[in-house]
Enzyme design. Structure first.
Site, PDB file in Angstrom:
ATOM      1  N   ALA A  28       0.863  -1.188   0.000  1.00 49.97           N
ATOM      2  CA  ALA A  28       0.000   0.000   0.000  1.00 49.97           C
ATOM      3  C   ALA A  28       0.900   1.238   0.000  1.00 49.97           C
ATOM      4  CB  ALA A  28      -0.967   0.004   1.181  1.00 49.97           C
ATOM      5  N   HIS A  33       7.142   5.714   1.527  1.00 54.53           N
ATOM      6  CA  HIS A  33       7.936   4.528   1.177  1.00 54.53           C
ATOM      7  C   HIS A  33       8.896   4.853   0.022  1.00 54.53           C
ATOM      8  CE1 HIS A  33       4.068   2.577   2.638  1.00 54.53           C
ATOM      9  NE2 HIS A  33       4.974   2.035   3.433  1.00 54.53           N
TER      10      HIS A  33
END
Ligand code: PAF
Length: 295
Positions: A28, A33
C-alpha cells in the site's frame, strides 16, 4: 517469493554491487515509502524492497484482514523507482508450519505502543530479523514516522550485532501536514480534518519549546487540549453523543519522553520526542516530533 530465492538473488548481484539497500514495507505504498527507496538508491549500488503484510505484528482486533493490499500498483511504483528486485513472500514462506521462534524485543519496545499493542513489536522484530536474513543487505531504511519501531530496530541491530546499517528517513507529509500512512485511506473527509489535530498538537508543542517551555506536564497538557478541545475523556465516551466531534475520538497517548529510551522525563533537559497515538473514527493514527532542549 521465498527467502531462499531472495538470498540467492542477492548473492548473484554483480560483484561490483557492494552495497545493497533494503526497504521493508507492508505494501500500500505512498510517497513516504518511495522516499526511502530514493534514499537507498542514492546510497547503495542495488535496492531491494519487500512487501509482506506481517500477520504476527497485528493484534486479534486489529486490521490485518482489511489492511490495504495493492500489489500490482506497488510493483509498478517500485519498478518506476528502479529497484533491483521486490521480495513478496507468502505467509507460509515466512512462517512455515510449526514456526515457533520469536525475537524478544528490546526494552524500548515496552512503553507506549508496547502497552497499547501487546505483542506488536515481538512480531515486528521477528519479521525484520527474518527479512534481514532473507535479503542480506548492507543498509536498511525505515521511516521516522514509526518512531518507536525505528528505535526498536536500531536497538535489536545493536544488541544482536547485526551487520547492517539502519538509516532513518524523514516523515513525508501531505501539504496540510498529515503524515503519510497507508491507513489514511480509511479516513473519510470529516475524519481526515480531525486527523490534522495530531499534527497541530505536535506543532504547538514544538512552538512552545521554541518559546522556552521546559515543563513536560505543560507540554503534554497542551497536546491533549489541542487533540480534544472540549476536554472529553481520554477513552471513547460510553455515551457517543458526548464525544466532541471537533476532537479526536480517543487518545492512546500524547507524551514527551526521552528521545532514545522513550522513558518519561519531567523537564526538557535533553533530546526528547513528542509522540501521539490517537483514534479518529475507526482509524488509529500515530505521529511524532523530535524536540531538543536548545530548540
Ligand atoms: O513499518 C512497516 O511497514 C512494518 O512494520 C515492517 C517494518 C515492514 C515490518 O513488517
Amino acid at each position: 517469493r521465498t527467502p531462499g530465492e531472495a538470498r540467492q538473488y542477492v548473492s548473484s548481484l554483480a560483484p561490483g554491487r557492494r552495497s545493497v539497500g533494503l526497504v521493508p514495507t507492508m505494501g500500500a505504498l505512498h510517497a513516504g515509502h518511495l522516499s526511502l527507496v530514493q534514499m537507498s538508491r542514492d546510497r547503495c549500488d542495488a535496492t531491494i524492497a519487500t512487501i509482506f503484510v506481517n500477520p504476527t505484528q497485528f493484534g486479534p482486533n486489529e486490521d490485518l484482514e482489511k489492511y490495504p493490499r495493492t500489489l500490482e500498483r506497488d510493483l509498478e511504483l517500485l519498478g518506476a523507482e528502479g529497484v533491483a528486485a521486490v521480495f513478496t513472500p507468502e505467509s507460509n514462506a515466512m512462517y512455515p508450519e510449526g514456526f515457533s521462534t520469536f525475537v524478544q524485543p528490546p526494552s524500548v519496545a515496552e512503553p507506549l505502543e508496547g502497552v497499547c499493542r501487546p505483542g506488536h513489536f515481538r512480531g515486528v522484530a521477528t519479521v525484520v530479523l527474518k527479512l534481514f536474513h532473507a535479503v542480506p543487505a548492507t543498509h536498511a531504511f525505515f521511516g521516522r514516522k514509526d518512531y518507536q519501531q525505528l528505535k526498536v530496530i536500531e536497538a535489536m541491530t545493536r544488541d544482536l550485532g547485526l551487520a547492517i546499517e539502519i538509516i532513518p528517513g524523514d516523515t513525508i507529509r501531505e501539504v496540510d501536514g498529515l503524515a503519510l500512512s497507508s491507513r489514511n485511506r480509511y479516513l473519510d473527509q470529516a475524519e481526515r480534518e480531525r486527523a490534522l489535530l495530531i499534527r497541530a498538537a505536535l506543532a504547538k508543542t514544538e512552538a512552545a519549546v521554541l518559546g522556552g517551555e521546559r515543563e513536560i506536564d505543560n507540554l503534554e497538557s497542551m497536546m491533549r487540549e489541542t487533540l480534544n478541545p472540549a476536554g472529553a475523556a481520554d477513552t471513547r465516551d460510553v455515551d457517543a453523543h458526548r464525544v466532541d466531534t471537533r476532537g479526536v475520538d480517543k487518545i492512546d497517548y500524547a507524551v514527551v519522553v526521552d528521545a532514545e529510551t522513550l522513558e518519561p522525563i519531567r523537564q526538557l533537559d535533553r533530546r526528547a520526542v513528542a509522540l501521539i497515538a490517537a483514534h479518529v473514527g475507526q482509524t488509529r493514527l500515530i505521529d511524532n516530533q523530535v524536540l531538543t532542549d536548545s530548540a
